[in-house]
Scaffold this motif. Structure first.
Motif, PDB file in Angstrom:
ATOM      1  N   VAL A 247       2.153   8.308  10.354  1.00 30.43           N
ATOM      2  CA  VAL A 247       2.023   6.833  10.413  1.00 30.43           C
ATOM      3  C   VAL A 247       0.549   6.467  10.534  1.00 30.43           C
ATOM      4  O   VAL A 247      -0.190   7.079  11.299  1.00 30.43           O
ATOM      5  CB  VAL A 247       2.793   6.291  11.628  1.00 30.43           C
ATOM      6  N   VAL A 248       0.265   5.632   9.698  1.00 30.65           N
ATOM      7  CA  VAL A 248      -1.130   5.111   9.759  1.00 30.65           C
ATOM      8  C   VAL A 248      -1.072   3.616  10.105  1.00 30.65           C
ATOM      9  O   VAL A 248      -0.468   2.853   9.371  1.00 30.65           O
ATOM     10  CB  VAL A 248      -1.859   5.314   8.442  1.00 30.65           C
ATOM     11  N   LEU A 249      -1.608   3.275  11.227  1.00 32.18           N
ATOM     12  CA  LEU A 249      -1.598   1.884  11.641  1.00 32.18           C
ATOM     13  C   LEU A 249      -2.940   1.261  11.337  1.00 32.18           C
ATOM     14  O   LEU A 249      -3.986   1.859  11.540  1.00 32.18           O
ATOM     15  CB  LEU A 249      -1.315   1.786  13.169  1.00 32.18           C
ATOM     16  N   LEU A 250      -2.800   0.069  10.864  1.00 30.40           N
ATOM     17  CA  LEU A 250      -4.041  -0.693  10.578  1.00 30.40           C
ATOM     18  C   LEU A 250      -4.130  -1.886  11.513  1.00 30.40           C
ATOM     19  O   LEU A 250      -3.165  -2.637  11.623  1.00 30.40           O
ATOM     20  CB  LEU A 250      -4.076  -1.205   9.124  1.00 30.40           C
ATOM     21  N   SER A 251      -5.177  -2.111  12.153  1.00 26.02           N
ATOM     22  CA  SER A 251      -5.337  -3.313  13.004  1.00 26.02           C
ATOM     23  C   SER A 251      -6.822  -3.632  13.175  1.00 26.02           C
ATOM     24  O   SER A 251      -7.679  -2.866  12.748  1.00 26.02           O
ATOM     25  CB  SER A 251      -4.692  -3.060  14.360  1.00 26.02           C
TER      26      SER A 251
ATOM     27  N   ALA B 225      -6.853 -11.951  -1.890  1.00 29.24           N
ATOM     28  CA  ALA B 225      -5.969 -12.918  -2.557  1.00 29.24           C
ATOM     29  C   ALA B 225      -4.735 -13.250  -1.763  1.00 29.24           C
ATOM     30  O   ALA B 225      -3.615 -13.245  -2.282  1.00 29.24           O
ATOM     31  CB  ALA B 225      -5.588 -12.402  -3.947  1.00 29.24           C
ATOM     32  N   GLY B 226      -4.933 -13.512  -0.470  1.00 31.82           N
ATOM     33  CA  GLY B 226      -3.808 -13.969   0.364  1.00 31.82           C
ATOM     34  C   GLY B 226      -2.837 -12.855   0.724  1.00 31.82           C
ATOM     35  O   GLY B 226      -1.789 -13.123   1.301  1.00 31.82           O
ATOM     36  N   VAL B 227      -3.190 -11.658   0.367  1.00 32.31           N
ATOM     37  CA  VAL B 227      -2.267 -10.578   0.704  1.00 32.31           C
ATOM     38  C   VAL B 227      -2.448 -10.262   2.171  1.00 32.31           C
ATOM     39  O   VAL B 227      -3.581 -10.108   2.650  1.00 32.31           O
ATOM     40  CB  VAL B 227      -2.574  -9.327  -0.146  1.00 32.31           C
ATOM     41  N   LYS B 228      -1.379 -10.269   2.824  1.00 28.72           N
ATOM     42  CA  LYS B 228      -1.431 -10.001   4.258  1.00 28.72           C
ATOM     43  C   LYS B 228      -1.730  -8.542   4.543  1.00 28.72           C
ATOM     44  O   LYS B 228      -1.281  -7.674   3.836  1.00 28.72           O
ATOM     45  CB  LYS B 228      -0.106 -10.428   4.902  1.00 28.72           C
ATOM     46  N   VAL B 229      -2.522  -8.256   5.572  1.00 32.91           N
ATOM     47  CA  VAL B 229      -2.842  -6.858   5.899  1.00 32.91           C
ATOM     48  C   VAL B 229      -1.632  -6.282   6.653  1.00 32.91           C
ATOM     49  O   VAL B 229      -1.214  -6.842   7.669  1.00 32.91           O
ATOM     50  CB  VAL B 229      -4.096  -6.810   6.807  1.00 32.91           C
ATOM     51  N   PRO B 230      -1.086  -5.240   6.088  1.00 29.52           N
ATOM     52  CA  PRO B 230       0.073  -4.643   6.756  1.00 29.52           C
ATOM     53  C   PRO B 230      -0.379  -3.933   8.033  1.00 29.52           C
ATOM     54  O   PRO B 230      -1.503  -3.423   8.104  1.00 29.52           O
ATOM     55  CB  PRO B 230       0.583  -3.624   5.729  1.00 29.52           C
ATOM     56  N   GLY B 231       0.487  -4.008   8.981  1.00 33.78           N
ATOM     57  CA  GLY B 231       0.170  -3.321  10.243  1.00 33.78           C
ATOM     58  C   GLY B 231       0.235  -1.798  10.064  1.00 33.78           C
ATOM     59  O   GLY B 231      -0.495  -1.060  10.688  1.00 33.78           O
ATOM     60  N   GLU B 232       1.071  -1.407   9.232  1.00 32.93           N
ATOM     61  CA  GLU B 232       1.225   0.022   8.989  1.00 32.93           C
ATOM     62  C   GLU B 232       1.002   0.282   7.520  1.00 32.93           C
ATOM     63  O   GLU B 232       1.526  -0.423   6.678  1.00 32.93           O
ATOM     64  CB  GLU B 232       2.637   0.456   9.375  1.00 32.93           C
ATOM     65  N   LEU B 233       0.223   1.308   7.305  1.00 30.30           N
ATOM     66  CA  LEU B 233      -0.122   1.571   5.897  1.00 30.30           C
ATOM     67  C   LEU B 233       1.049   2.197   5.190  1.00 30.30           C
ATOM     68  O   LEU B 233       1.605   3.178   5.657  1.00 30.30           O
ATOM     69  CB  LEU B 233      -1.362   2.486   5.837  1.00 30.30           C
ATOM     70  N   GLU B 234       1.405   1.576   4.086  1.00 28.70           N
ATOM     71  CA  GLU B 234       2.522   2.132   3.327  1.00 28.70           C
ATOM     72  C   GLU B 234       2.024   2.621   1.991  1.00 28.70           C
ATOM     73  O   GLU B 234       2.593   3.482   1.391  1.00 28.70           O
ATOM     74  CB  GLU B 234       3.576   1.032   3.129  1.00 28.70           C
ATOM     75  N   GLU B 235       1.128   2.060   1.517  1.00 30.31           N
ATOM     76  CA  GLU B 235       0.518   2.499   0.258  1.00 30.31           C
ATOM     77  C   GLU B 235      -0.991   2.315   0.348  1.00 30.31           C
ATOM     78  O   GLU B 235      -1.511   1.811   1.351  1.00 30.31           O
ATOM     79  CB  GLU B 235       1.045   1.658  -0.937  1.00 30.31           C
ATOM     80  N   ASP B 236      -1.644   2.612  -0.730  1.00 33.03           N
ATOM     81  CA  ASP B 236      -3.108   2.465  -0.678  1.00 33.03           C
ATOM     82  C   ASP B 236      -3.483   1.006  -0.459  1.00 33.03           C
ATOM     83  O   ASP B 236      -2.854   0.140  -1.040  1.00 33.03           O
ATOM     84  CB  ASP B 236      -3.761   2.924  -1.997  1.00 33.03           C
ATOM     85  N   VAL B 237      -4.378   0.907   0.342  1.00 33.02           N
ATOM     86  CA  VAL B 237      -4.840  -0.478   0.551  1.00 33.02           C
ATOM     87  C   VAL B 237      -6.361  -0.533   0.656  1.00 33.02           C
ATOM     88  O   VAL B 237      -6.993   0.426   1.133  1.00 33.02           O
ATOM     89  CB  VAL B 237      -4.198  -1.042   1.830  1.00 33.02           C
ATOM     90  N   GLN B 238      -6.809  -1.617   0.072  1.00 32.19           N
ATOM     91  CA  GLN B 238      -8.249  -1.847   0.176  1.00 32.19           C
ATOM     92  C   GLN B 238      -8.506  -3.056   1.051  1.00 32.19           C
ATOM     93  O   GLN B 238      -7.908  -4.089   0.849  1.00 32.19           O
ATOM     94  CB  GLN B 238      -8.851  -2.117  -1.221  1.00 32.19           C
ATOM     95  N   LEU B 239      -9.363  -2.882   2.000  1.00 30.24           N
ATOM     96  CA  LEU B 239      -9.576  -3.949   2.968  1.00 30.24           C
ATOM     97  C   LEU B 239     -11.051  -4.340   3.045  1.00 30.24           C
ATOM     98  O   LEU B 239     -11.920  -3.478   2.925  1.00 30.24           O
ATOM     99  CB  LEU B 239      -9.144  -3.476   4.355  1.00 30.24           C
ATOM    100  N   LEU B 240     -11.161  -5.635   3.225  1.00 28.96           N
ATOM    101  CA  LEU B 240     -12.517  -6.105   3.527  1.00 28.96           C
ATOM    102  C   LEU B 240     -12.599  -6.286   5.020  1.00 28.96           C
ATOM    103  O   LEU B 240     -11.734  -6.933   5.605  1.00 28.96           O
ATOM    104  CB  LEU B 240     -12.812  -7.459   2.848  1.00 28.96           C
ATOM    105  N   VAL B 241     -13.628  -5.798   5.642  1.00 28.91           N
ATOM    106  CA  VAL B 241     -13.705  -5.848   7.097  1.00 28.91           C
ATOM    107  C   VAL B 241     -14.877  -6.739   7.507  1.00 28.91           C
ATOM    108  O   VAL B 241     -16.032  -6.390   7.308  1.00 28.91           O
ATOM    109  CB  VAL B 241     -13.903  -4.422   7.659  1.00 28.91           C
TER     110      VAL B 241
END
Lengths: 401, 925
Positions: free
Chosen positions: B427-431, B439-455
């Protein structure tokens, strides 16, 4: 005149009482005086105011001397043939003085109106000034009716009724007269120029001398006393101009007399007696040098009775400036001495003739000399004004020097 | 005179000083103030003027203050060709010594008073005081222009040069001429003094003489008049006497003829009476004949006129009947016409009613359409009210969208981009904070697939139990994040206001609103066309009223005051429609209750045709009426004329009767006086009487004529008139003569001739006096003018040498345009430079001083060759000149020394540094 017969009565009475000797003499002869042309009130412009006054008095004095002559000659009466007065409108003083002078003539006086004092409307003779003062022995002839002034002596007169008569002014006095009665002498008093003496120059009718002589010849008249001519003149033995009692002009030849007429049964004697005191002289002088000037001075010196003499002086010629000044001074001085010395302008042609010596003597130089020279040349060129200027300048230079 | 030396001892501030001066040339004596320059000049003056024993204050003044010493002056000079040495000592040890060496070398000497006298004599003999004063310029006097006319040496020099003698000797003449001139003339040339007075006296005397002459002329005229009047009077009196005689003769003759004339007058009077009587009888006969004729004529006329009267009255009666018939016919036709007019009115009412009904039908259809259209308008309005999107809102939304995209791009560029890729099963948690998956995509709390985030804040990647990775954005990340958040918030607010979910929805909604709006406009155009002629309902109500149509129910509730016609159309689906219908609230017409009955017999065309027919009938009736009225009028007019004619005939007939009666009456009266048969007899008797008396008159007239009676009276009258006239003329002449004689007597008392002669005498004397004065005045004027002219010419010529010298010297300073003019005193009066001519007073101070110096140098030059020359001495000058002028004036002063002795005293030597060949002498203190 209404009073004439009255006056004649007085005269005759006066003659009868006062002159008995004369009356007694009538059987042989009668003496009377004839005068005329007194022209009292006359004026002469060349005399000046002072000379005029003295001359006027002299004319009255001469009238009074006629009275003396009457007394001396035993004249019965005096006749005055016209122009007693200079004019009908003379001043009152002249009339009154004339009346006074007439009183000095002690014999009757018969006056004839002449051309100067004609019996015209407004005549002096009818005025109160005359009638109120005329002496009683004086009578004025107012018509041509014979006046028996003395028994056997008639006076007829031809008074002037107008200054411009239409015919012979003497004729009314005698033309209609019959011959004088036996033993009666008749005297005609008339005034006017004679045809023979007037030279045809008179502008009023003249007296017919031929007719007059005829009247004398046919015994109608025995003496004709005439007036108007100022020089004593004998026309015929019985026709006379007495002439004025005192000279009035230089041209008159024998003025200043009264005629003493003695009328006898057949004879007549007329004698001029001098009563005038004045002289009127005309003189012509040629002036060109000192000598001629001296001659004039001598001429003046020799004249008698200078204060009663009027000189009318004519002169021509030319004089150096000093002599011209001397001439002026001489004439001015003589004018003081004589009654009057008049330069006769019409015949006064004395020119200044300045010569070089005159001018040199003044020792002028520069502009003064040049000015004088200019005037001298102008004078030589005929400029009369330059002559007077030159004379003046000469005098001023001489006085200033 | 030449100065050679001056020695001063104990003289003012000078203890002992000697100055030597060159005999020719320009010398400049230089010294400071108070060293005694001016004392040199003063000493020279004193030595000649005051003797050694003088008590003059000037001597006391020169003694040095507080020193008991003797002032002493020694001067060496040449005077009139002699060499002089002259010494004088004042106050103490007084002494005067004079030594002279003559041109021939002879020596002489004097002492004491003799020396003084000899020196004084020599000075006076050789030095012209005016020239000396002119050429010696004291301190402060350099501006004074010299007036040298009385300087003898100058006059001699000028005279010698101009060739014009100076007319000094003729001055008394000039004065005398002027004096003489002024006796008669003013300077302006008008008469004056005695001369002017004498002209006035002449005028006065002329007036007096003219008056006296006129008075005397009047006297002479009076004398002539009196003479003439006397002659005329005498002549007239003679004629009058003659005339009065003939008057008397005529009077006697007339007395004789007067008797015949009296008789003639009597016969003439009787003849007049007989003639009058005859005329009276003749008049009676003529009158009687006239009366008889008149009665006969009037009788005949009376019968004729009575007949005419009867005829006329008959005609008038017939005419009246005709009028009555015509008026009856006219009444009938009027009635017919009224009937026809009723028919026409009835037909018109029917046609009108049918037409109203047809219009009502049409309007009802139109009203129905109008209701539909208004329903559509209300529906569209409701739709449009619900739409909150317009072009501006869409544009704002587009703008907000663009700003969100832009902010996001900025964030992406400015913050770490973290790619988290799952590689294991853990489990990979993102917070964390500030994360953005884009583009309005909500940041998932738990990584399910690849995600690119701006921090933009902090990213925590947590593999629980395994690993925890923390990433911090840092730097600008927080700012970029907040800008993006702000842009997103703004966009949301706009969408909420527009009540749309996104921009695309807003754009769709805007398109639909445009369509509804177009429909609404179409519906409103239709409504406007239907109400173009006003609202149909008003017209419908009017027509219903006219046609008598009303609501069918007829039942109106008393307690329900709401008027009928208020029922609204259904509005549920048309929000906002209410407001449209609110406009009808005041309209009481109720369409729903309207019952329109069917029209009976209602053919409008047939009715219109019937109307046309009725109108044609009416027109016929009116024409008939018009004709009948004309006929009646004609009949009335004819009847009036006939009646009038009958009245006139009656009047004439009555008049004829009256006149006949009057004539008869007159005839009866005349006959009462004299019967017809006696009239002629009386007339014949009178005629015979006239003839008899006329014969008698003729006889007596012949007698008068024979005796000349008439002429005698006329002649006497004429003669009396002439006598009266002549007497009048004589009286006038007599009065005139008396008046004239009265005047003459008065003038005799006035002594007018003496007055005239006196006046003429005085006039002649005054005139002679005046002519003498005039001759003298003219001569004086001629001399004055001539001499004056020559003097002026001489003056011009005389001043020429000095003028030439001044101009010559002046041109070296001022140039070739320099000119001067001198006055009578030979002083410079005017100067011209460059064409401008000025009075010297108008020149500048410097120019005046220069002109004064130039004039003195010119005078010195003129007199230099003569015996009387003196030195030119300037005690300080040229204080007013600029440097340029100083140079020119210096040159002039230097040249002046060539001809004589020029001495300049100054404390300012620099003023004279341009003087060529000058000798400078310095005085030391």
């Amino acid at each position: 005149m209404a009073g004439n017969s009255g006056v004649v009565g007085v005269l005759v009475a006066w003659l009868s009482v006062g002159r008995v000797s004369v009356l007694s003499a009538m059987e042989d002869s009668i003496t009377f005086l004839h005068s005329s042309d007194w022209q009292l009130g006359m004026m002469r412009r060349f005399l000046g105011p002072d000379g005029q006054a003295r001359w006027a008095q002299a004319r009255l004095d001469a009238v009074m001397r006629i009275g003396d002559v009457a007394k001396q000659t035993g004249a019965a009466f005096v006749v005055v043939t016209g122009d007693v007065f200079e004019h009908n409108q003379v001043e009152r003083q002249t009339i009154l003085r004339a009346c006074e002078a007439l009183k000095r003539i002690e014999v009757p006086v018969v006056l004839l109106p002449g051309n100067h004092d004609a019996l015209e409307p407004g005549s002096l003779w009818t005025s109160a000034q005359w009638t109120g003062h005329a002496p009683s022995h004086v009578m004025v002839v107012t018509d041509s009716k014979p006046i028996e002034i003395l028994p056997g002596l008639e006076i007829v007169g031809a008074p002037w009724r107008s200054r411009r008569p239409l015919a012979d002014p003497a004729a009314p006095g005698y033309a209609e007269l019959p011959p004088a009665p036996e033993g009666t002498k008749r005297i005609l008093l008339a005034h006017g120029q004679l045809t023979s003496l007037s030279g045809g120059m008179s502008d009023v009718p003249t007296i017919d001398q031929v007719a007059l002589e005829a009247a004398v010849a046919d015994g109608r008249l025995h003496y004709v006393g005439l007036g108007d001519r100022h020089s004593t003149t004998e026309v015929t033995e019985r026709i006379w101009f007495s002439g004025t009692q005192e000279v009035t002009a230089p041209e008159e030849t024998h003025p200043g007399n009264v005629l003493k007429v003695t009328l006898g049964a057949d004879a007549i004697e007329v004698e001029p007696v001098r009563v005038g005191a004045w002289h009127m002289v005309e003189h012509h002088a040629e002036l060109y040098d000192e000598e001629s000037l001296a001659a004039l001075e001598d001429w003046f010196a020799e004249l008698p009775e200078k204060e009663r003499t009027y000189v009318r002086l004519a002169a021509d010629g030319s004089l150096p400036l000093p002599l011209l000044s001397r001439l002026d001074a001489m004439v001015d001085a003589q004018n003081e001495v004589f009654a009057s010395v008049e330069r006769w302008a019409k015949f006064w042609t004395v020119r200044p003739a300045p010569d070089a010596a005159d001018l040199d003597a003044l020792q002028l130089s520069g502009p003064a000399r040049a000015a004088m020279e200019e005037l001298r040349q102008a004078l030589a060129g005929g400029d009369e004004g330059a002559g007077a200027a030159l004379t003046l300048m000469h005098r001023l230079a001489r006085d200033a020097g | 005179m030449r100065l050679h030396s001056l020695t001063l001892r104990n003289f003012r501030g000078v203890k002992d000083r000697s100055v030597s001066l060159p005999a020719i040339g320009t010398t400049v004596v230089v010294g400071d103030n108070e060293v005694g320059k001016s004392s040199l000049v003063e000493a020279f003056a004193l030595v000649f003027e005051l003797p050694d024993d003088s008590k003059a204050k000037r001597i006391a003044d020169i003694q040095p203050v507080g020193q008991d010493v003797a002032p002493e002056v020694t001067v060496e000079l040449t005077l009139g060709g002699r060499e002089l040495t002259y010494t004088k000592r004042w106050l103490k040890n007084r002494a005067t010594e004079l030594a002279i060496v003559d041109p021939d070398g002879r020596r002489q000497s004097w002492t004491g008073r003799e020396a003084h006298n000899e020196a004084e004599r020599l000075f006076a003999e050789n030095v012209d005081p005016v020239l000396w004063q002119t050429l010696m310029v004291s301190q402060g006097q350099s501006l004074v222009l010299p007036t040298p006319a009385d300087a003898e040496p100058l006059i001699t020099a000028v005279t010698a040069e101009s060739g014009t003698p100076v007319d000094g000797a003729s001055m008394p003449l000039v004065t005398a001429v002027e004096h003489e001139y002024l006796r008669y003339w003013t300077r302006g040339g008008r008469p004056t003094g005695e001369f002017a007075k004498s002209a006035q006296w002449v005028a006065t005397a002329e007036l007096t003489a003219a008056q006296a002459l006129k008075a005397m002329d009047e006297v002479v005229a009076d004398i002539r008049r009196a003479e003439r009047l006397a002659l005329d009077l005498e002549d007239l009196s003679g004629r009058l006497g003659e005339h009065l005689k003939s008057v008397e003769e005529l009077r006697i003759r007339k007395k004789d003829t007067d008797e015949i004339l009296l008789r003639r007058d009597s016969v003439r009077a009787r003849a007049e009476t007989a003639r009058a009587r005859l005329e009276n009888h003749t008049r009676t006969r003529v009158e009687r004949e006239r009366l008889l004729a008149e009665v006969a004529r009037f009788t005949e006329a009376d019968a004729e006129l009575a007949k005419r009267r009867t005829d006329a009255e008959t005609v008038a009666r017939k005419a009246a009947e005709t009028v009555r018939a015509a008026e009856a016919a006219l009444a009938e036709i009027v009635e017919l016409k009224e009937e026809r007019r009723g028919d026409v009115h009835e037909a018109e009412r029917l046609v009108s009613k049918l037409a109203d009904r047809a219009e009502l039908d049409r309007l009802l259809v139109q009203q129905s359409e109008l209701v539909d259209v208004r329903a559509r308008i209300a529906a569209a309005g409701m739709v449009l009210d619900g739409v909150k999107v317009d072009d501006a809102v869409v544009a704002a939304l587009e703008d907000a969208r663009a700003k969100v995209v832009e902010a996001r791009a900025a964030l992406a560029a400015g913050v770490p981009e973290v790619s988290v890729r799952r590689v294991g099963a853990e489990v990979v948690l993102l917070s964390g904070t500030g994360l953005d998956a884009g583009a309005g995509v909500k940041v998932p709390g738990e990584l399910e697939e690849d995600v690119q985030l701006l921090v933009s804040g902090e990213l925590v990647v947590d593999v629980p139990g395994q690993v925890e990775v923390r990433v911090h954005a840092g730097g600008e990340a927080a700012t970029l994040r907040s800008r993006l958040d702000e842009a997103v918030r703004l966009e949301k607010d706009l969408l909420k206001q527009a009540r749309v979910k996104d921009l695309a929805a807003a754009r769709e909604l805007l398109r639909k609103a445009d369509m509804v709006s177009a429909e609404l406009q179409e519906a409103r155009r239709t409504e406007r066309s239907l109400t173009a002629n006003g609202d149909p309902s008003e017209r419908i109500a009017l027509l219903c009223a006219r046609l008598g149509i009303s609501a069918a129910t007829g039942e109106v509730e008393e307690d329900e005051p709401k008027p009928s016609g208020k029922q609204l159309p259904p509005v549920e689906d048309v929000p906002g429609q209410m407001s449209l219908f609110e406009e009808f609230e005041e309209d009481t017409f109720d369409f729903s209750d309207l019952v329109v009955p069917a029209m009976e017999g209602g053919d409008l065309g047939a009715a219109e045709r019937a109307l046309e027919d009725a109108r044609a009938e009416l027109a016929v009736a009116e024409r008939l009426l018009s004709d009948a009225e004309f006929a009646a009028a004609q009949a009335r007019k004819a009847a009036d004329e006939d009646r009038s004619e009958a009245q006139q005939a009656r009047a004439r007939s009555e008049l004829a009767e009256e006149r006949l009666a009057a004539a008869v009456e007159a005839l009866v009266a005349a006959r009462a006086v004299l019967a017809d048969e006696e009239v002629e007899g009386e007339e014949e008797k009178a005629t015979a009487e006239v003839e008899a008396v006329l014969d008698e008159l003729t006889a007596v007239q012949a007698q008068a004529h024979e005796a000349g009676a008439d002429e005698a009276a006329g002649a006497l009258n004429d003669a009396l008139a002439v006598a009266t006239r002549l007497q009048g003329e004589r009286d006038v002449l007599r009065d005139s003569l008396r008046t004239t004689e009265g005047r003459l007597e008065q003038s005799g008392r006035d002594g007018l001739a003496t007055r005239r002669d006196t006046a003429e005498l005085e006039l002649a004397a005054i005139r002679a006096e005046h002519e003498g004065l005039k001759r003298r005045a003219d001569a004086a004027r001629r001399v004055y003018e001539t001499l004056g002219r020559h003097r002026a010419e001489a003056q011009t010529k005389y001043s020429e040498p000095l003028q030439t010298r001044i101009e010559s010297l002046g041109r070296s300073v001022y140039g070739p345009s320099f000119k001067v003019w001198l006055d009578d005193d030979l002083a410079v009066a005017e100067r011209e430079l460059d064409g401008a001519r000025l009075r010297v007073e108008s020149l500048s101070t410097g120019a005046q001083e220069q002109l004064a110096i130039i004039t003195r140098l010119a005078i010195s030059h003129l007199v230099s060759t003569g015996e009387g020359s003196v030195p030119v001495i300037f005690d300080d000058a040229l204080g007013w000149s600029d440097k340029g002028r100083l140079r020119d004036m210096g040159a002039l002063l230097g040249r002046a020394g060539d001809h004589g002795q020029v001495i300049i005293l100054t404390c300012m030597p620099e003023r004279y540094e341009y003087v060529p060949r000058a000798t400078f002498i310095k005085l030391e203190a």
